[in-house]
Design a protein around this motif. Structure first.
Motif, PDB file in Angstrom:
ATOM      1  N   LEU A  97      30.567 -20.349 -11.232  1.00  0.00           N
ATOM      2  CA  LEU A  97      29.921 -20.423  -9.920  1.00  0.00           C
ATOM      3  C   LEU A  97      30.550 -21.545  -9.112  1.00  0.00           C
ATOM      4  N   MET A 105      20.497 -23.895  -9.742  1.00  0.00           N
ATOM      5  CA  MET A 105      20.349 -23.448 -11.122  1.00  0.00           C
ATOM      6  C   MET A 105      18.973 -23.824 -11.666  1.00  0.00           C
ATOM      7  N   VAL A 118      23.205 -16.426 -13.795  1.00  0.00           N
ATOM      8  CA  VAL A 118      24.589 -16.530 -13.321  1.00  0.00           C
ATOM      9  C   VAL A 118      25.146 -15.136 -13.027  1.00  0.00           C
ATOM     10  N   ARG A 121      24.244 -13.569  -9.672  1.00  0.00           N
ATOM     11  CA  ARG A 121      24.676 -14.251  -8.446  1.00  0.00           C
ATOM     12  C   ARG A 121      25.829 -13.509  -7.776  1.00  0.00           C
ATOM     13  N   LYS A 124      29.426 -15.362  -8.006  1.00  0.00           N
ATOM     14  CA  LYS A 124      30.061 -15.639  -9.296  1.00  0.00           C
ATOM     15  C   LYS A 124      31.514 -15.173  -9.282  1.00  0.00           C
TER      16      LYS A 124
END
Length: 173
Positions: A97, A105, A118, A121, A124
């Motif tokens: 990220l 986070m 993650v 997202r 990413k």
């Protein structure tokens, strides 16, 4: 040996890259090529190494497969290298990220929950990371972004992935 380490890590990442993406983690011992030629002439011949290649180079030797169910940090914690091994390198694929995402986070959660966060997202990046270290603490890293998969788009530097370099260095303690 810094140049030799850089060459070895780049060579290893290119080798793994030839197999495409979604590869398992791979561990390599790095041995001084000249010493390998002297001490193991038949192995050197089998690897196609010539005596003139041996000056200040490292030969990567792939190790047994890392079990997929074992976290890399736990696997590395169980490794100790014999004296002829000058260094080691690890190649793995991960999601990364941008630094700004760290503030968002979750503060708590299992490894699986964090991994799911993650993966969900949109910012990413899938990356292949190759990190090599020598016994003396010298380190080198190469990072390739999946969406910019070209030899022209490879990032390199000694401190790109410091935590992984430290874990590899600990295998020599």
């Amino acid at each position: 040996m810094t140049v030799a380490l850089t060459q070895a890590v780049v060579e290893i990442e290119r080798h793994v890259s030839a197999f495409g993406w979604d590869q398992p983690a791979r561990l390599y011992a790095l041995v001084d090529t000249a010493a390998l030629i002297r001490s193991e002439p038949q192995l050197a011949k089998d690897l196609g190494l010539a005596a003139e290649e041996g000056a200040s180079t490292l030969t990567p030797i792939e190790q047994d497969e890392i079990p997929a169910e074992t976290p890399v940090d736990e696997f590395l914690a169980g490794i100790a290298w014999p004296e002829p091994v000058a260094g080691c390198a690890l190649v793995l694929e991960r999601l990364m990220l941008p630094p700004a995402a760290e503030a968002e986070m979750p503060a708590t959660g299992s490894d699986e929950e964090i991994a799911a966060w993650v993966a969900a997202r949109p910012d990413k990046q899938e990356v292949r990371i190759a990190v090599g270290v020598l016994r003396d603490g010298t380190r080198e890293s190469v990072v390739r972004l999946r969406d910019k998969d070209s030899d022209l788009e490879v990032l390199s530097g000694a401190d790109l992935v410091p935590g992984l370099a430290e874990a590899l260095q600990a295998t020599f303690a």
